[in-house]
Scaffold this active site. Structure first.
Site, PDB file in Angstrom:
ATOM      1  N   LYS A 142       0.833  -1.173  -0.074  1.00  0.00           N
ATOM      2  CA  LYS A 142       0.025  -0.037  -0.082  1.00  0.00           C
ATOM      3  C   LYS A 142       0.749   1.438  -0.107  1.00  0.00           C
ATOM      4  O   LYS A 142       2.081   1.260   0.558  1.00  0.00           O
ATOM      5  CB  LYS A 142      -0.779   0.020   1.256  1.00  0.00           C
ATOM      6  CG  LYS A 142      -1.980   1.174   1.280  1.00  0.00           C
ATOM      7  CD  LYS A 142      -2.992   0.717   2.741  1.00  0.00           C
ATOM      8  CE  LYS A 142      -3.953   1.842   2.527  1.00  0.00           C
ATOM      9  NZ  LYS A 142      -4.799   1.725   3.912  1.00  0.00           N
ATOM     10  N   SER A 159      -9.521   1.690   2.958  1.00  0.00           N
ATOM     11  CA  SER A 159      -8.591   2.506   1.879  1.00  0.00           C
ATOM     12  C   SER A 159      -7.773   1.750   1.218  1.00  0.00           C
ATOM     13  O   SER A 159      -7.100   2.187   0.279  1.00  0.00           O
ATOM     14  CB  SER A 159      -7.987   3.570   2.666  1.00  0.00           C
ATOM     15  OG  SER A 159      -7.170   3.082   3.839  1.00  0.00           O
ATOM     16  N   SER A 181      -9.771  -0.589   6.929  1.00  0.00           N
ATOM     17  CA  SER A 181      -9.043  -0.492   5.848  1.00  0.00           C
ATOM     18  C   SER A 181      -8.597  -1.853   5.094  1.00  0.00           C
ATOM     19  O   SER A 181      -8.189  -1.798   3.929  1.00  0.00           O
ATOM     20  CB  SER A 181      -8.301   0.600   5.861  1.00  0.00           C
ATOM     21  OG  SER A 181      -9.082   1.781   5.623  1.00  0.00           O
TER      22      SER A 181
HETATM   23  N1  GLN Z   1     -13.061   4.107   6.435  1.00  0.00           N
HETATM   24  C1  GLN Z   1     -12.646   4.413   7.761  1.00  0.00           C
HETATM   25  C2  GLN Z   1     -12.007   5.918   7.506  1.00  0.00           C
HETATM   26  O1  GLN Z   1     -12.173   6.520   6.596  1.00  0.00           O
HETATM   27  C3  GLN Z   1     -11.287   3.503   8.091  1.00  0.00           C
HETATM   28  C4  GLN Z   1     -10.099   3.838   7.383  1.00  0.00           C
HETATM   29  C5  GLN Z   1      -8.737   3.011   7.651  1.00  0.00           C
HETATM   30  O2  GLN Z   1      -8.963   1.913   8.221  1.00  0.00           O
HETATM   31  N2  GLN Z   1      -7.757   3.441   7.417  1.00  0.00           N
HETATM   32  O3  GLN Z   1     -11.382   6.408   8.407  1.00  0.00           O
END
Ligand code: GLN
Length: 490
Positions: free
Chosen positions: A79, A154, A178
């Site tokens: 990532k 994400s 994410s």
């Molecule tokens: N969707 C959640 C957020 O926007 C989790 C994102 C993540 O785990 N990085 O914060």
């Protein structure tokens, strides 16, 4: 015919070890797949093909010389919020466009030292804020099962790459879901480890008390393999645990689940669980019962507050962490006459709308007069959520339920409605707040042919138990063997 890049990492390792295939052939197969599908999937932000082939041939040479390593010759992707020495690391944001880290994140170093071949960096929501990869400053990633839909986020690039055969393994990061949510939406396996099990050194910080790096893989064995490689104490991360994991792959197989107590959460209507997701979860629970597990109802009374708690704590920490991006030291730079104007122009143009929203939310929650009412209150509720899990785990060994309330939604469907987007993580936030591990494994498909993920949550540092349950479920089903049709036509 199945291409080499469609093998799981453990299958590929067997063939590499017996000399039936080479890492160069395996890596070339993954690169061919990228060439064939990535114009449509858009999983990668940066590719390193020449370097990958050189690493593959070095891996083959090592193997010929009689050496072996846990991931020797296996093509992987990272990532884009994981620092990679000499490879651009943008975090999906204009703010870090062009930034080339001078060092590797500890998890990246461990994966490289385990002999893996690096294919490139995967797309993500900017600064890991989002649930669809549409907050990437560059382009959205498309779900390999249906290109009109999101891969989740994400870590959407990592999940889509693994699902489409564009990498055998990938690393993502999970702050509130994410890794697990995109794994569920792309039909692959994703793990959020216990907080502190894997080093955060070199992971670009979003919310430091929540961020964890985790594996994305095509089956549980591969996820266990990669977790074993990245887990363990790191003196460079002060929140890294001193007790490390075990050799997860060696103990995966349990004959049956006799005596295992599986906690089942009653879902709330406000979770908005799609009927087909509920059905697939019910069938999965029946499978676990057929394997010998006992199903026990459990409740997490403060679970309903997870969303509001997370959206105070995560933005509060993000607003502090992101203060370092001033347009001076790295990445985006704006022309300006004064330092003040330089900062504000760089931040105004470098950060996207979601990141700005989080900075404002977080700054507000931390400001004088509101700090007690919002931030401190959220910390108290976080403790109650953690206590709910402690109480539940007195009665059960694992808790099982859906990973995501819905299957993959359409690109564009939720961009105008941040709250709707936040709800995509309703079922993954509590574990993150409690610091405990959870895995998502494929458990079915909806009527449109989109994958459904099953989430298995375990107590702190019980990764092995969690993986054993996931493995037993996987062995009793064949959801993880299905591949998106895009692969056949490539
Ligand atoms: N969707 C959640 C957020 O926007 C989790 C994102 C993540 O785990 N990085 O914060």
């Amino acid at each position: 015919m199945i291409a080499l890049c469609d093998l799981t990492a453990h299958e590929a390792l067997d063939l590499l070890r017996s000399g039936e295939i080479t890492s160069v052939a395996l890596t070339a197969s993954a690169l061919d797949r990228i060439l064939a599908v990535d114009n449509d999937v858009c999983a990668y932000l940066t590719l390193t093909p020449e370097q990958a082939l050189a690493e593959a041939s070095a891996a083959d040479a090592l193997r010929r010389a009689g050496q072996d390593l846990p991931l020797l010759g296996i093509p992987v992707a990272f990532k884009d919020n994981l620092s990679t020495r000499g490879i651009p690391t943008s975090c999906g944001s204009r703010m870090l466009d062009g930034y080339v880290p001078p060092y590797d994140a500890t998890v990246v170093r461990r994966v490289k030292e385990a002999g893996a071949v690096v294919l490139g960096k995967t797309n993500m929501d900017a600064f890991a804020m989002g649930s669809s990869t549409e907050n990437s400053a560059f382009f959205p990633t498309h779900n390999p099962w249906d290109l009109a839909r999101v891969p989740g986020g994400s870590s959407g690039g990592s999940a889509a790459a693994v699902a489409a055969g564009e990498a055998l393994l990938a690393l993502g990061s999970d702050t509130g879901g994410s890794v697990r949510q995109p794994a569920a939406l792309c039909g692959v396996v994703g793990v959020r480890p216990t907080y502190g099990l894997c080093s955060r050194y070199g992971l670009i910080a979003f919310a430091s008390s929540l961020d964890q790096v985790g594996p994305v893989a095509r089956d549980v064995t591969d996820a266990a393999l990669l977790l074993g490689v990245i887990a363990g104490h790191d003196p460079a991360d002060s929140t890294s645990r001193l007790d490390s994991g075990s050799d997860y792959t060696a103990y995966l197989a349990r004959k049956d689940l006799a005596g295992l107590r599986v906690g089942v959460l009653q879902s709330h209507p406000e979770d908005g669980i799609q009927a087909e997701v509920a059905d697939a979860t019910r069938r999965a629970l029946k499978t676990l019962r057929d394997l010998g597990a006992e199903l026990v109802d459990v409740s997490l009374p403060h679970g309903v507050y997870a969303l509001s708690t997370y959206y105070l704590i995560a933005p509060a920490e993000a607003s502090a962490n992101l203060a370092r991006f001033d347009g001076v030291r790295y990445g985006f730079r704006a022309a300006a006459d004064t330092v003040e104007a330089l900062f504000s122009r760089a931040r105004g143009a470098g950060f996207g709308p979601e990141v700005k929203r989080r900075i404002m939310l977080g700054t507000y929650a931390l400001s004088a007069g509101y700090y007690e009412a919002f931030y401190i209150q959220a910390q108290k509720v976080r403790t109650l959520i953690r206590a709910d899990f402690d109480a539940a785990f007195e009665a059960v060994d694992v808790i099982v339920g859906p990973t995501s309330p819905t299957t993959a939604f359409m690109l564009g469907e939720r961009v105008a409605d941040p709250l709707e987007m936040y709800r995509a993580d309703a079922l993954t936030l509590s574990q993150a707040l409690a610091g405990i591990p959870a895995i998502s494994v494929p458990c079915g498909f909806d009527a449109a042919g989109l994958p459904v993920g099953l989430q298995i949550t375990a107590p702190e540092m019980q990764e092995l138990r969690m993986l054993q349950v996931a493995f037993a479920f996987e062995q009793a089903t064949d959801w993880h063997r299905r591949r998106p049709s895009l692969i056949e036509s490539s």
